[in-house]
Write a protein that holds these residues in place. Structure first.
Motif, PDB file in Angstrom:
ATOM      1  N   SER A  84       0.850  -1.312  -0.187  1.00 39.45           N
ATOM      2  CA  SER A  84       0.032   0.010   0.026  1.00 39.45           C
ATOM      3  C   SER A  84       0.740   1.470   0.006  1.00 39.45           C
ATOM      4  N   LYS A  85       2.084   1.104   0.248  1.00 37.40           N
ATOM      5  CA  LYS A  85       2.925   2.125   0.657  1.00 37.40           C
ATOM      6  C   LYS A  85       3.956   2.428  -0.490  1.00 37.40           C
ATOM      7  N   ILE A  86       4.245   1.397  -1.173  1.00 40.66           N
ATOM      8  CA  ILE A  86       5.356   1.177  -2.264  1.00 40.66           C
ATOM      9  C   ILE A  86       5.557   2.500  -3.079  1.00 40.66           C
ATOM     10  N   ASP A  87       4.731   3.029  -3.636  1.00 44.60           N
ATOM     11  CA  ASP A  87       4.625   4.116  -4.540  1.00 44.60           C
ATOM     12  C   ASP A  87       5.251   5.255  -3.652  1.00 44.60           C
ATOM     13  N   GLU A  88       4.640   5.574  -2.408  1.00 46.93           N
ATOM     14  CA  GLU A  88       5.100   6.562  -1.894  1.00 46.93           C
ATOM     15  C   GLU A  88       6.555   6.435  -1.319  1.00 46.93           C
ATOM     16  N   ILE A  89       6.946   5.286  -1.001  1.00 54.24           N
ATOM     17  CA  ILE A  89       8.455   5.070  -0.876  1.00 54.24           C
ATOM     18  C   ILE A  89       9.368   5.305  -1.841  1.00 54.24           C
ATOM     19  N   ILE A  90       8.992   4.858  -3.001  1.00 54.53           N
ATOM     20  CA  ILE A  90       9.759   5.081  -4.166  1.00 54.53           C
ATOM     21  C   ILE A  90       9.923   6.365  -4.499  1.00 54.53           C
ATOM     22  N   GLU A  91       8.970   7.032  -4.263  1.00 49.47           N
ATOM     23  CA  GLU A  91       8.717   8.561  -4.785  1.00 49.47           C
ATOM     24  C   GLU A  91       9.662   9.382  -3.879  1.00 49.47           C
ATOM     25  N   PHE A  92       9.412   9.065  -2.604  1.00 47.57           N
ATOM     26  CA  PHE A  92      10.328   9.817  -1.590  1.00 47.57           C
ATOM     27  C   PHE A  92      11.820   9.560  -1.568  1.00 47.57           C
TER      28      PHE A  92
END
Length: 419
Positions: free
Chosen positions: A147-155
């Protein structure tokens, strides 16, 4: 009252230098028999403090000794101290990487740790795969990570390389990805040890912002270890100072940093010059002191520095001048200052002078001072080259966010106005 989320009580950690174990079977049996009977470990009664710069007489050393303090929910606490003070050992105990020799830790909530760059990363796996692996090691479920992988990659800022094996990443990219995973774990307590030293200026600013948001908006607690006093000053309201494994102070960050800088004297720096053999005119003594009149060789960017000078002046040299120049480690002359004796002295003798260098003026750097007494273009009376040296450390200038970019030698507060 604020809720205490972490309580550290009488934490001590003892290590044996050299080989593992006590060295003999009989000593190991004595330790085991004491434990069976519920007695104190007989080897805890010996050992020396953790001063790595001196040769000890014992095979045992206390990396930490009787550490006690509390951390409130939502607090961002800095932990500072010189190398070998016990900072990383304390964080490893908090993270359950190692166990304390004595004492206990009481905590409410999950602890996430970022102690070393890329710990748990597999070099042959891609960045995306390592996010799942590292997240699982830190206690996240697969559903949470997904659920958070896109946010992690962007950060992390590594989107272009996210499906490339980590062995092809730079150290900066690795720490970006590692911090991104830990920051999105949403732990009650985040433990961070010197990871920002690897990232660039943009990432440091982003990481500090993330930790501030975790504290202010999410009520998360952050324990932050760094040798960058500017980051500590900006991020942490309160800090803890450790020295040779012992607790020194917990308090307001500015007070803790000031005490840390006072106690930190670098070998090779000279904050005092004395010459007792003056017969003619000459410089008798020079001393660098802070606002509390304490002799030091390291100062914060926002601290004023006072130079105290004693000079013997004969009557025939009352028309001379006393001056000094400041040189940085690149051998650049930063500025020169001098005073003419005839404007301030009426008679010969031993005179004392005081010169103040303003705060927020010299940029963080290492400096040497050369002093001289002379009659311009006529006579050189006394000359003491590089007799005093000191360092300005970063404690919160407006320019530290630019990282290693060269922004000059001094910061001048010019008179700006809107026309």
């Amino acid at each position: 009252m604020s809720e205490v989320i972490l309580k550290i009580e009488n934490i001590s950690k003892q290590y044996r230098l050299g080989q593992i174990g006590t060295g003999t079977i009989s000593n190991d049996l004595n330790r085991w028999w004491a434990k069976i009977r519920g007695k104190e470990d007989p080897f805890l009664k010996i050992g020396e403090s953790n001063d790595r710069s001196t040769k000890g007489n014992s095979d045992y050393v206390w990396a930490l000794q009787d550490i006690n303090f509390e951390v409130n929910r939502g607090e961002v606490l800095g932990i500072i101290g010189k190398n070998g003070a016990g900072k990383s050992t304390l964080l490893k105990i908090l993270s359950r990487v190692t166990s304390p020799t004595t004492g206990s830790i009481k905590t409410r909530g999950r602890i996430a740790s970022l102690l070393e760059v890329g710990t748990g990363f597999h070099p042959e796996m891609t960045g995306r795969e390592n996010i799942y692996l590292n997240g699982a090691i830190l206690g996240m479920t697969k559903k949470e990570i997904k659920s958070k992988i896109d946010e992690i990659i962007e950060f992390s800022g590594c989107e272009r390389y996210i499906d490339t094996p980590v062995k092809r990443y730079s150290s900066g990219m690795t720490v970006r990805l590692a911090f991104a995973v830990a920051a999105h774990l949403d732990p009650e307590i985040l433990v961070v040890d010197e990871v920002l030293a690897v990232g660039d200026a943009e990432f440091q600013k982003k990481a500090i912002g993330k930790m501030q948001n975790m504290s202010r908006e999410g009520g998360r607690t952050v324990l932050f270890v760094s040798h960058n006093m500017a980051s500590i000053q900006k991020l942490c309201a309160n800090s803890v100072l450790l020295d040779n494994g012992k607790f020194v102070l917990k308090g307001k960050t500015s007070d803790v940093i000031e005490l840390y800088l006072q106690s930190k004297q670098y070998e090779g720096y000279k904050g005092l010059y004395i010459n007792n053999l003056i017969e003619e005119s000459g410089i008798a003594a020079i001393e660098l002191v802070d606002k509390n009149n304490i002799n030091r060789t390291e100062f914060g960017f926002d601290e004023a520095i006072t130079i105290k000078i004693k000079a013997k002046i004969l009557e025939k040299h009352l028309n001379a001048s006393l001056g000094f120049r400041v040189v940085d480690r690149k051998e650049q002359v930063i500025f020169t200052s001098e005073v003419k004796f005839k404007t301030i002295l009426q008679k010969e003798g031993l005179h004392e002078f005081e010169v103040k260098l303003p705060e927020k003026f010299l940029v963080p750097n290492k400096f040497r001072l050369t002093f001289g007494i002379h009659i311009p273009n006529v006579q050189l009376i006394d000359y003491q080259e590089d007799c005093i040296s000191f360092e300005i450390v970063e404690t919160g200038s407006e320019f530290h966010i630019y990282g290693s970019n060269d922004f000059g030698c001094v910061i001048v507060n010019c008179n700006w106005k809107v026309l």
